[in-house]
Design a protein around this motif. Structure first.
Motif, short mmCIF file in Angstrom:
data_model
loop_
_atom_site.label_atom_id
_atom_site.label_comp_id
_atom_site.label_asym_id
_atom_site.label_seq_id
_atom_site.Cartn_x
_atom_site.Cartn_y
_atom_site.Cartn_z
N VAL A 39 0.86 -1.32 -0.26
CA VAL A 39 -0.15 0.24 -0.12
C VAL A 39 0.94 1.28 -0.18
CG1 VAL A 39 -1.73 1.27 1.04
CG2 VAL A 39 -1.67 -1.27 1.21
N VAL A 40 0.67 2.11 -0.95
CA VAL A 40 1.50 3.30 -1.07
C VAL A 40 0.67 4.52 -0.72
CG1 VAL A 40 2.89 4.58 -2.71
CG2 VAL A 40 2.77 2.18 -2.79
N LEU A 41 1.27 5.52 0.01
CA LEU A 41 0.53 6.68 -0.06
C LEU A 41 1.41 8.08 0.21
CD1 LEU A 41 1.03 7.82 3.17
CD2 LEU A 41 -0.28 6.29 3.83
N LYS A 42 0.97 9.34 0.06
CA LYS A 42 1.82 10.44 0.06
C LYS A 42 1.61 11.01 1.58
CE LYS A 42 2.95 14.59 -2.15
NZ LYS A 42 2.76 15.53 -3.22
N ALA A 43 2.45 11.09 2.46
CA ALA A 43 2.24 11.69 3.64
C ALA A 43 2.70 13.12 3.80
CB ALA A 43 3.19 10.88 4.75
N GLY A 47 1.80 14.16 9.14
CA GLY A 47 1.53 13.11 9.42
C GLY A 47 2.48 11.89 9.42
N ARG A 48 3.59 12.18 8.66
CA ARG A 48 4.86 11.26 8.46
C ARG A 48 4.91 10.31 9.73
NH1 ARG A 48 8.50 11.18 4.04
NH2 ARG A 48 10.02 9.61 4.66
N ALA A 49 5.17 10.93 10.84
CA ALA A 49 5.50 10.10 12.06
C ALA A 49 4.53 9.06 12.34
CB ALA A 49 5.77 11.01 13.39
N LEU A 50 3.28 9.42 12.21
CA LEU A 50 2.20 8.84 12.68
C LEU A 50 2.08 7.29 11.54
CD1 LEU A 50 -0.94 8.22 13.90
CD2 LEU A 50 -1.74 9.26 11.60
N TYR A 51 2.56 7.69 10.32
CA TYR A 51 2.57 6.32 9.26
C TYR A 51 3.95 5.41 9.81
CZ TYR A 51 -0.94 8.55 6.79
OH TYR A 51 -2.28 9.05 6.14
N HIS A 53 5.21 5.22 12.47
CA HIS A 53 5.22 4.47 13.74
C HIS A 53 4.28 3.14 13.80
CE1 HIS A 53 4.58 3.74 18.29
NE2 HIS A 53 3.09 3.68 17.61
N ARG A 54 3.59 3.04 12.41
CA ARG A 54 2.65 2.01 12.18
C ARG A 54 3.39 1.15 11.20
NH1 ARG A 54 -1.10 4.75 14.64
NH2 ARG A 54 -3.01 3.61 15.05
N GLY A 55 4.86 1.27 10.83
CA GLY A 55 5.30 0.35 10.13
C GLY A 55 5.61 0.82 8.61
N TRP A 56 5.19 2.08 8.20
CA TRP A 56 5.30 2.60 6.61
C TRP A 56 6.72 3.01 6.87
CZ3 TRP A 56 0.97 3.24 3.41
CH2 TRP A 56 -0.49 2.68 3.85
N SER A 57 7.26 2.76 5.60
CA SER A 57 8.64 3.44 5.12
C SER A 57 8.81 4.13 4.03
CB SER A 57 9.65 2.12 5.28
OG SER A 57 9.28 1.36 4.16
N GLU A 58 9.67 4.84 3.98
CA GLU A 58 9.90 5.78 2.63
C GLU A 58 10.15 5.18 1.53
OE1 GLU A 58 12.97 9.41 1.11
OE2 GLU A 58 12.54 9.20 3.13
N LEU A 59 9.36 5.35 0.39
CA LEU A 59 9.63 4.87 -0.95
C LEU A 59 10.74 5.31 -1.68
CD1 LEU A 59 7.89 2.80 -2.67
CD2 LEU A 59 6.89 4.62 -3.69
N GLU A 60 11.75 4.55 -1.55
CA GLU A 60 13.04 5.12 -2.16
C GLU A 60 13.08 5.95 -3.28
OE1 GLU A 60 17.29 3.20 -3.58
OE2 GLU A 60 16.15 2.11 -2.54
N GLY A 61 13.39 7.31 -3.13
CA GLY A 61 13.69 8.26 -4.05
C GLY A 61 12.31 8.81 -4.37
N ALA A 62 11.37 8.68 -3.41
CA ALA A 62 9.98 9.30 -3.97
C ALA A 62 9.77 10.36 -2.89
CB ALA A 62 8.89 8.06 -3.93
N GLY A 63 10.48 11.14 -2.10
CA GLY A 63 10.30 12.08 -1.28
C GLY A 63 9.10 11.87 -0.15
N ASP A 64 7.98 12.27 -0.08
CA ASP A 64 6.90 12.30 0.58
C ASP A 64 6.22 10.93 0.68
OD1 ASP A 64 7.52 14.92 1.50
OD2 ASP A 64 5.94 15.63 0.16
N TRP A 65 6.51 10.12 -0.22
CA TRP A 65 5.63 8.90 -0.57
C TRP A 65 6.23 7.84 0.57
CZ3 TRP A 65 1.37 8.47 -3.51
CH2 TRP A 65 0.87 9.54 -4.33
N LEU A 66 5.24 7.12 0.96
CA LEU A 66 5.73 5.92 1.76
C LEU A 66 4.71 4.78 1.37
CD1 LEU A 66 4.95 7.80 5.40
CD2 LEU A 66 7.09 7.61 4.32
N GLU A 67 5.49 3.48 1.80
CA GLU A 67 4.67 2.24 1.79
C GLU A 67 4.60 1.39 2.65
OE1 GLU A 67 7.17 -0.05 -1.14
OE2 GLU A 67 8.81 0.37 0.05
N LEU A 68 3.76 0.34 2.79
CA LEU A 68 3.57 -0.59 3.67
C LEU A 68 3.52 -1.88 3.01
CD1 LEU A 68 3.02 -1.28 6.69
CD2 LEU A 68 0.61 -1.04 6.09
#
Length: 71
Positions: A39-43, A47-51, A53-68
């Motif tokens: 699952v991918v989202l733009k944080a 809100g970044r710390a919230l995600y 904390h729930r196991g999301w990590s930065e999508l490599e080279g994608a700045g504000d995008w996180l993935e789970l």
């Protein structure tokens, strides 16, 4: 492209009470039957710390995008 959800926004007067986390958890529960591997989202900066904390990590080279990643 797969399923999409909109923004998770909590009124400032009601923040730090677990509301956003509960919404995120519910969305992930709703998505579970789809068997998604990722699952991918733009944080936002707020809100970044919230995600994370729930196991999301930065999508490599994608700045504000996180993935789970899901098993």
């Amino acid at each position: 492209m797969g399923p999409r959800r909109g923004h998770v926004i909590v009124d400032p007067a009601h923040r730090r009470r677990g509301l956003a986390g509960g919404l995120i958890d519910q969305v992930l529960e709703d998505l579970a039957p789809l068997g998604l591997k990722r699952v991918v989202l733009k944080a936002s900066a707020e809100g970044r710390a919230l995600y994370e904390h729930r196991g999301w990590s930065e999508l490599e080279g994608a700045g504000d995008w996180l993935e789970l990643r899901r098993g």
